[in-house]
Scaffold this motif. Sequence first.
Motif, PDB file in Angstrom:
ATOM      1  N   ALA A 120      -3.405   5.912 -12.148  1.00 26.75           N
ATOM      2  CA  ALA A 120      -2.157   6.074 -11.385  1.00 26.75           C
ATOM      3  C   ALA A 120      -1.691   7.601 -11.778  1.00 26.75           C
ATOM      4  N   SER A 180      -5.435   2.994   0.928  1.00 27.56           N
ATOM      5  CA  SER A 180      -4.760   1.738   0.628  1.00 27.56           C
ATOM      6  C   SER A 180      -4.205   1.883  -0.814  1.00 27.56           C
ATOM      7  N   VAL A 181      -4.791   2.234  -1.696  1.00 26.70           N
ATOM      8  CA  VAL A 181      -4.209   2.150  -3.167  1.00 26.70           C
ATOM      9  C   VAL A 181      -3.611   3.715  -3.454  1.00 26.70           C
ATOM     10  N   SER A 182      -4.278   4.591  -3.206  1.00 23.68           N
ATOM     11  CA  SER A 182      -3.127   5.897  -3.459  1.00 23.68           C
ATOM     12  C   SER A 182      -2.377   6.192  -2.792  1.00 23.68           C
ATOM     13  N   MET A 195      -9.531   5.071  -8.817  1.00 20.76           N
ATOM     14  CA  MET A 195      -8.343   4.503  -8.054  1.00 20.76           C
ATOM     15  C   MET A 195      -7.488   3.813  -8.867  1.00 20.76           C
ATOM     16  N   GLU A 196      -7.823   3.407  -9.801  1.00 22.87           N
ATOM     17  CA  GLU A 196      -6.823   2.504 -10.894  1.00 22.87           C
ATOM     18  C   GLU A 196      -5.957   3.451 -11.824  1.00 22.87           C
ATOM     19  N   ASN A 221     -10.294   2.586   1.932  1.00 25.91           N
ATOM     20  CA  ASN A 221      -9.928   1.475   0.842  1.00 25.91           C
ATOM     21  C   ASN A 221      -9.208   2.415   0.064  1.00 25.91           C
ATOM     22  N   MET A 222      -9.442   3.655  -0.344  1.00 25.58           N
ATOM     23  CA  MET A 222      -8.774   4.483  -1.385  1.00 25.58           C
ATOM     24  C   MET A 222      -7.436   4.806  -0.873  1.00 25.58           C
ATOM     25  N   ARG A 231      -4.607  -6.495   3.593  1.00 26.91           N
ATOM     26  CA  ARG A 231      -4.039  -5.338   3.722  1.00 26.91           C
ATOM     27  C   ARG A 231      -2.600  -5.512   3.852  1.00 26.91           C
ATOM     28  N   ASN A 285       1.265   5.343  -4.565  1.00 23.86           N
ATOM     29  CA  ASN A 285       1.370   6.243  -5.537  1.00 23.86           C
ATOM     30  C   ASN A 285       2.580   7.196  -5.219  1.00 23.86           C
ATOM     31  N   ARG A 338      -0.608  -6.440   0.936  1.00 20.48           N
ATOM     32  CA  ARG A 338      -0.480  -5.096  -0.073  1.00 20.48           C
ATOM     33  C   ARG A 338       0.487  -4.058   0.516  1.00 20.48           C
ATOM     34  N   ARG A 354       4.148  -3.827  -1.720  1.00 13.07           N
ATOM     35  CA  ARG A 354       3.895  -2.533  -2.797  1.00 13.07           C
ATOM     36  C   ARG A 354       5.440  -2.165  -3.166  1.00 13.07           C
TER      37      ARG A 354
END
Length: 221
Positions: A54, A98-100, A51-52, A95-96, A178, A103, A181, A185
């Motif tokens: 990018a 929320s990060v991806s 996930m980190e 969870n993934m 959340r 991008n 975040r 972003r």
Amino acid sequence: MPTNIAIDGPAGAGKSTIAKRVAKELSFIYVDTGAMYRAMALYLLKHEIPMEDAEAIAESCQDASISIRYKNGEQQVILNGENVTALLRAEEVGNMASVSSANPSVRKKLVSLQQELAASADVVMDGRDIGTVVLPDANVKIYLTASSRTRAMRRYQELQQKGETCDLDAIEADIKERDYRDMHREISPLRQAEDAVLVDSSEMTIQEVCDAIIAVYEEKK
Ligand code: DC
């Protein structure tokens, strides 16, 4: 020209329940954009993309083909030919996502898909950036929210009904994290569009919220 209703708001505000019902009452198509971000997250998890990383996410997402279709009026998400709808609500996928979803390459790809759908049919589309980025000319824009405590309580009751043990304060802390975040972003942060109507559902029933949204639609028609 198709009619577009955009519903944005934080996690747990009830967007999908409301958007689905409004779409049904108006005979529009409901488009759940969060499910598309989740399908992309599932693809990244399946390919063990960290996930980190990018750059790896940006590269890998190009190979994911995501489309939607409808079965008995319910949105189905197809990932590289496979119907993955049943897998999308898992915690790990959320969870993934929320990060991806932060991008730029992921967003570019999915925003195009969302715009194509909205150009071809009357839709109620929910997400975080529908009124601000995806459909800036939507006929109706709603910013649906509720207090973090109310949203935590709804989630708590949902989990309890499933027989899962849970802690209300921990759920609320998670919701606030959340929100932070999503709202901070760099790309397409969650915010109320200037021309969106604010609906706070904290003290409203599902039907009251739907009626309020349909009233905005009728007024603008
Ligand atoms: O609404 P949801 O929990 O299914 O959304 C999954 C993730 O995707 C969430 O972290 C927010 C993100 N998302 C987004 O960035 N933009 C959208 N239009 C919809 C969802």
